[in-house]
Motif scaffolding. Structure first.
Motif, PDB file in Angstrom:
ATOM      1  N   GLN A   1      32.918  13.755 103.427  1.00 45.41           N
ATOM      2  CA  GLN A   1      31.793  13.073 102.805  1.00 45.41           C
ATOM      3  C   GLN A   1      31.820  13.316 101.395  1.00 45.41           C
ATOM      4  O   GLN A   1      32.321  14.371 100.540  1.00 45.41           O
TER       5      GLN A   1
ATOM      6  N   GLU B   1      30.431  10.503 115.691  1.00 46.71           N
ATOM      7  CA  GLU B   1      29.145  10.750 115.180  1.00 46.71           C
ATOM      8  C   GLU B   1      28.526  11.759 115.677  1.00 46.71           C
ATOM      9  O   GLU B   1      27.595  12.646 114.949  1.00 46.71           O
ATOM     10  N   ASN B   2      28.440  11.994 116.843  1.00 50.25           N
ATOM     11  CA  ASN B   2      27.693  12.845 117.648  1.00 50.25           C
ATOM     12  C   ASN B   2      28.272  14.432 117.452  1.00 50.25           C
ATOM     13  O   ASN B   2      27.697  15.450 117.098  1.00 50.25           O
TER      14      ASN B   2
ATOM     15  N   LEU C   1      30.186  15.331 114.957  1.00 53.86           N
ATOM     16  CA  LEU C   1      30.400  15.746 113.676  1.00 53.86           C
ATOM     17  C   LEU C   1      28.908  15.412 112.955  1.00 53.86           C
ATOM     18  O   LEU C   1      28.971  15.589 111.833  1.00 53.86           O
ATOM     19  N   ALA C   2      27.880  15.616 113.562  1.00 55.64           N
ATOM     20  CA  ALA C   2      26.563  15.292 113.009  1.00 55.64           C
ATOM     21  C   ALA C   2      26.451  16.530 111.829  1.00 55.64           C
ATOM     22  O   ALA C   2      25.791  16.110 110.922  1.00 55.64           O
ATOM     23  N   ASN C   3      26.855  17.537 112.040  1.00 48.72           N
ATOM     24  CA  ASN C   3      26.653  18.661 111.029  1.00 48.72           C
ATOM     25  C   ASN C   3      27.742  19.312 110.225  1.00 48.72           C
ATOM     26  O   ASN C   3      27.820  20.383 109.738  1.00 48.72           O
ATOM     27  N   GLU C   4      28.732  18.474 110.249  1.00 47.70           N
ATOM     28  CA  GLU C   4      29.870  18.396 109.587  1.00 47.70           C
ATOM     29  C   GLU C   4      29.867  17.736 108.302  1.00 47.70           C
ATOM     30  O   GLU C   4      29.295  16.579 108.374  1.00 47.70           O
ATOM     31  N   PRO C   5      30.655  18.252 107.245  1.00 51.17           N
ATOM     32  CA  PRO C   5      30.743  17.427 105.920  1.00 51.17           C
ATOM     33  C   PRO C   5      31.596  16.368 106.095  1.00 51.17           C
ATOM     34  O   PRO C   5      32.776  16.414 105.246  1.00 51.17           O
TER      35      PRO C   5
ATOM     36  N   TRP D   1      36.633  20.116 109.933  1.00 52.57           N
ATOM     37  CA  TRP D   1      36.363  19.081 110.957  1.00 52.57           C
ATOM     38  C   TRP D   1      37.707  18.340 111.429  1.00 52.57           C
ATOM     39  O   TRP D   1      37.284  17.734 112.591  1.00 52.57           O
TER      40      TRP D   1
END
Length: 198
Positions: free
Chosen positions: A91, A69-70, A72-76, A18
Motif C-alpha cells: 500500500q 481482497e477479502n 488482505l482486507a487488514n493487510e498493508p 502479506w
C-alpha cells in the motif's frame, strides 16, 4: 530504486508479510489455470493469465481478485487487476511516488528537468501521469519543463498524448534521438533504475 550504478538500492517498501498469504493462493489459481504463471517481484506478486483460455482466465482473475481482497482486507497491501494480470503490492508504493521522488531529488540537487517524458500502457501508470503533472504544475520547480505524458493503447487516460502501439513508441524515441543535437548529460545524472520495485 537507485540513482546510479555505483549507489546502493533504496527500498520504498515496508514489511511484506502479506506475501506469505498471497503466494499460496496465487499458486492454487496457477495450478487450476493452464497458461497462467506468477511473477515474483521484490515488492509485488503478479498473477498473469494472458496465455490462458481468454474466458476462463478472465473468470479466474475476477475470482482471485475477490479472494485476495477479502483475505488482505487488514493487510498493508493493494490488490488490483490490470490487463491479463492480478497484482498485489504494498500500500502506498506506486510509480507515481517514484516519479515524484526522482523529480524532487533532481530539483534538490540543482538539476531541475527542462523536459519530462513519461510513457505507460497500463492503468497502473495513471498515478504516475497524475504525479508528474502535479509536480510540474506545483511551485517546487524553478521553471516549468516541457511535459510529454503519453499512454499506449489505453483510453481514457490522464495522459495528454496517445500512441497506438509499442512500434509507435520506438518510432517516437528514434525520432527524438535523431532530432536531438544536445550533448548527453554525464551518466551519473540520468541513470535511474525502476526494475526492482515495479
Amino acid at each position: 530504486m537507485r540513482w546510479n550504478k555505483a549507489s546502493d538500492w533504496e527500498s520504498l517498501t515496508a514489511e511484506l508479510d502479506w506475501k506469505e498469504i498471497v503466494d499460496p493462493l496465487m499458486n492454487l489459481y496457477t495450478e487450476a489455470t493452464d497458461g497462467s504463471f506468477i511473477e515474483v517481484k521484490e515488492s509485488a506478486l503478479v498473477w498473469h493469465h494472458q496465455d490462458a483460455d481468454t474466458d476462463f482466465g478472465s473468470c479466474q482473475a475476477k475470482e482471485l481478485l475477490e479472494h485476495l481482497e477479502n483475505v488482505l482486507a487488514n493487510e498493508p497491501a493493494v490488490v488490483r487487476r490490470g490487463q491479463h494480470i492480478v497484482e498485489v503490492k504494498p500500500q502506498g508504493v506506486t510509480k507515481g511516488l517514484v516519479a515524484e521522488k526522482v523529480l524532487s531529488m533532481m530539483v534538490k540537487n540543482g538539476n531541475a528537468p527542462d523536459f519530462v517524458m513519461c510513457i505507460g500502457d497500463d492503468r497502473s501508470d495513471e498515478d504516475m501521469f497524475e504525479s508528474i503533472l502535479a509536480v510540474v504544475s506545483g511551485s517546487s520547480l524553478p521553471s516549468t519543463p516541457e511535459i510529454f505524458v503519453c499512454t499506449v493503447r489505453q483510453k481514457p487516460s490522464k495522459a495528454k498524448y496517445y500512441l497506438d502501439d509499442t512500434a509507435d513508441v520506438v518510432r517516437l524515441l528514434r525520432g527524438l534521438s535523431t532530432a536531438s543535437n544536445i550533448m548527453p548529460l554525464p551518466s551519473e545524472l540520468v541513470q535511474v533504475a525502476f526494475d526492482a520495485i515495479l
